[in-house]
Write an enzyme that holds these catalytic residues in place. Structure first.
Site, short mmCIF file in Angstrom:
data_model
loop_
_atom_site.label_atom_id
_atom_site.label_comp_id
_atom_site.label_asym_id
_atom_site.label_seq_id
_atom_site.Cartn_x
_atom_site.Cartn_y
_atom_site.Cartn_z
N VAL A 1 29.95 97.80 27.28
CA VAL A 1 28.49 97.92 27.41
C VAL A 1 28.07 97.64 28.86
CG1 VAL A 1 26.29 96.89 26.73
CG2 VAL A 1 27.99 97.40 25.00
N ASP A 2 28.66 96.62 29.45
CA ASP A 2 28.32 96.23 30.83
C ASP A 2 28.53 97.40 31.79
OD1 ASP A 2 27.54 94.51 32.89
OD2 ASP A 2 29.48 93.50 33.00
N SER B 1 29.57 90.06 22.45
CA SER B 1 30.93 89.49 22.30
C SER B 1 31.80 90.21 21.28
CB SER B 1 30.89 88.00 21.98
OG SER B 1 30.41 87.27 23.08
N TYR C 1 35.55 91.09 24.05
CA TYR C 1 35.62 89.64 23.91
C TYR C 1 36.10 89.19 22.54
CZ TYR C 1 33.46 88.51 28.45
OH TYR C 1 33.20 88.34 29.78
N ASP D 1 23.64 105.23 21.66
CA ASP D 1 24.08 104.76 22.97
C ASP D 1 22.98 103.86 23.52
OD1 ASP D 1 24.60 104.49 25.71
OD2 ASP D 1 25.14 106.59 25.97
N ILE D 2 23.30 102.62 23.79
CA ILE D 2 22.28 101.68 24.24
C ILE D 2 21.63 102.11 25.55
CG2 ILE D 2 23.80 100.08 25.52
CD1 ILE D 2 22.10 97.84 23.94
N GLY E 1 32.97 93.30 21.32
CA GLY E 1 33.88 94.31 21.86
C GLY E 1 35.13 93.67 22.41
N ASN F 1 29.44 89.84 31.97
CA ASN F 1 30.42 88.78 32.22
C ASN F 1 29.78 87.74 33.13
OD1 ASN F 1 30.84 89.60 35.03
ND2 ASN F 1 32.03 91.29 34.20
#
Length: 164
Positions: A33-34, A118, A122, A10-11, A120, A24
């Site tokens: 992630v965001d 990008s 995206y 997990d980041i 995920g 975004n």
């Protein structure tokens, strides 16, 4: 020279100087992630995004904020191209990783955890997303000692390890 590594995890729990957020353009939080970084970092991350990026951030660019409650010191936000929406210029994705390393150098960060930008929601093709990350992080001159690609699943980790 930057050592590119890969890890499953997990980041938001990485103990590094900086974590990279696949943001975004608005820089106000989102999904994937965001959303995870904003939830784990708490309101300080969003407040710093609003203060530092009142008009957002361009695709392919990067900038930093506090990490709030994350174990990292900073969050380096980058806006990847939205492949699913027709933004398929590979140079924009490459720019994300280069700009993140430049921002890390400005901060003095030597350990940085990266998601696959990008890849995920995206929709960037996974194999190419891994290729761009590994090649760009390994070839870009930087003071970053370790650029860790954090994979959320074993198949993604296996793909990353095969490219290292």
């Amino acid at each position: 020279m930057t050592e590119v590594t890969a890890a499953l995890g997990d980041i938001t729990t990485q103990r590094v100087d900086a974590v990279v957020n696949a943001a975004n353009n608005r820089m106000r939080g989102g999904g994937g992630v965001d959303g995870a970084i904003h939830r784990a970092g708490g309101p300080a991350v969003l407040a710093d995004c609003v203060a530092r990026f009142p008009h957002g951030l361009a695709t392919g660019d990067a900038g930093w904020t506090t990490a709030g409650r994350l174990p990292a010191r900073w969050v380096i936000h980058t806006v990847g191209p939205n492949y699913a929406a027709g933004q398929d210029d590979r140079a924009l994705l490459t720019s994300c990783y280069r700009r993140c390393l430049e921002v890390a150098d400005e901060l003095g960060a030597t350990t940085v955890a990266f998601p696959l930008v990008s890849a995920g929601v995206y929709g960037w093709p996974l194999d190419d997303a891994v290729r761009v990350a590994v090649e760009t992080l390994g070839a870009t001159p930087s003071g970053v000692r370790e650029a860790r690609i954090v994979a959320f699943s074993q198949p993604v980790l296996d793909l990353a390890l095969a490219r290292l």
